[in-house]
Design a protein around this motif. Sequence first.
Motif, PDB file in Angstrom:
ATOM      1  N   PHE A 122       0.620  -1.668   0.354  1.00  0.00           N
ATOM      2  CA  PHE A 122      -0.394   0.041  -0.281  1.00  0.00           C
ATOM      3  C   PHE A 122       0.757   1.420  -0.219  1.00  0.00           C
ATOM      4  O   PHE A 122       1.298   1.577   1.031  1.00  0.00           O
ATOM      5  N   THR A 123       1.304   1.457  -0.884  1.00  0.00           N
ATOM      6  CA  THR A 123       2.566   2.515  -1.486  1.00  0.00           C
ATOM      7  C   THR A 123       1.869   3.673  -1.386  1.00  0.00           C
ATOM      8  O   THR A 123       0.161   4.308  -0.972  1.00  0.00           O
ATOM      9  N   HIS A 124       1.594   5.156  -0.950  1.00  0.00           N
ATOM     10  CA  HIS A 124       1.782   6.824  -1.043  1.00  0.00           C
ATOM     11  C   HIS A 124       1.349   6.810  -2.602  1.00  0.00           C
ATOM     12  O   HIS A 124      -0.200   7.650  -2.492  1.00  0.00           O
ATOM     13  N   GLY A 125       1.465   6.551  -2.868  1.00  0.00           N
ATOM     14  CA  GLY A 125       1.375   6.695  -5.182  1.00  0.00           C
ATOM     15  C   GLY A 125      -0.818   5.885  -4.916  1.00  0.00           C
ATOM     16  O   GLY A 125      -1.183   6.297  -5.392  1.00  0.00           O
ATOM     17  N   LEU A 126      -0.782   4.499  -4.567  1.00  0.00           N
ATOM     18  CA  LEU A 126      -1.623   3.763  -4.533  1.00  0.00           C
ATOM     19  C   LEU A 126      -2.593   4.351  -3.743  1.00  0.00           C
ATOM     20  O   LEU A 126      -3.619   4.065  -3.855  1.00  0.00           O
ATOM     21  N   GLN A 127      -2.386   5.033  -2.693  1.00  0.00           N
ATOM     22  CA  GLN A 127      -3.801   5.549  -2.296  1.00  0.00           C
ATOM     23  C   GLN A 127      -3.974   7.116  -2.478  1.00  0.00           C
ATOM     24  O   GLN A 127      -5.027   7.393  -2.253  1.00  0.00           O
ATOM     25  N   PHE A 128      -2.894   8.099  -2.904  1.00  0.00           N
ATOM     26  CA  PHE A 128      -3.291   8.886  -3.401  1.00  0.00           C
ATOM     27  C   PHE A 128      -4.288   8.386  -4.789  1.00  0.00           C
ATOM     28  O   PHE A 128      -5.116   8.870  -4.274  1.00  0.00           O
ATOM     29  N   ASN A 129      -3.831   7.612  -5.450  1.00  0.00           N
ATOM     30  CA  ASN A 129      -4.845   7.243  -6.502  1.00  0.00           C
ATOM     31  C   ASN A 129      -6.085   6.792  -6.396  1.00  0.00           C
ATOM     32  O   ASN A 129      -7.150   7.054  -6.589  1.00  0.00           O
ATOM     33  N   LEU A 130      -5.943   5.799  -5.120  1.00  0.00           N
ATOM     34  CA  LEU A 130      -7.254   4.848  -4.324  1.00  0.00           C
ATOM     35  C   LEU A 130      -8.757   6.507  -3.840  1.00  0.00           C
ATOM     36  O   LEU A 130      -9.473   6.534  -4.117  1.00  0.00           O
ATOM     37  N   GLU A 131      -8.156   7.456  -3.234  1.00  0.00           N
ATOM     38  CA  GLU A 131      -8.780   8.458  -2.285  1.00  0.00           C
ATOM     39  C   GLU A 131      -8.681   9.230  -3.849  1.00  0.00           C
ATOM     40  O   GLU A 131      -9.859   9.802  -3.981  1.00  0.00           O
ATOM     41  N   LEU A 132      -8.291   9.668  -4.567  1.00  0.00           N
ATOM     42  CA  LEU A 132      -8.624  10.348  -6.160  1.00  0.00           C
ATOM     43  C   LEU A 132      -9.545   9.664  -6.239  1.00  0.00           C
ATOM     44  O   LEU A 132     -11.064  10.584  -7.421  1.00  0.00           O
TER      45      LEU A 132
END
Length: 165
Positions: A122-132
């Motif tokens: 669960f990377t920061h990039g994955l978290q950013f994309n999921l939140e977006l």
Amino acid sequence: CPRRLHGRGWLLFLLVLAGAVWLCRLITALQRLVGYWEIRSFYIRALGIPAGEVCNHSWQSVQAQLLALQRRQPLCVPRRELTELDIHHRILRFRNYTVAMVNKSLLPVRFRLPLLGPVVFFTHGLQFNLELLLFHGPAALFQNTWSLRPQVKQAGAREALARGL
């Protein structure tokens, strides 16, 4: 410097790219600074906490002043009477949804790798994309930061919404 860059297009491209990244980070930092300034102003003007005393107040006293303010002058929150739990839910709303989706295994963050076993990814990039995708995009669950879209609340429309997402 221009003589050294002449004929080296890739170096110029990298410099422009680095400048663009730096500019994006500067804009993000300025947006956060404006947000922090608004929070500071809210503490000073609405809650009546002087700027020098903000660090000395406990969360419970800030919460008590926020609840008193809601009773005197209703904030943008639709409920007339707020509780401490309502405040926590509103602050942590998106994070709570993300944690609940991980706990219910709706978000695939655990993988089973050969020889290593279960791994959490669960990377920061994955978290950013999921939140977006889930919270801020055009197919987001929320119509604003406080309330779910009416279509999400209807059981019959959920399958169509999931396909659209």
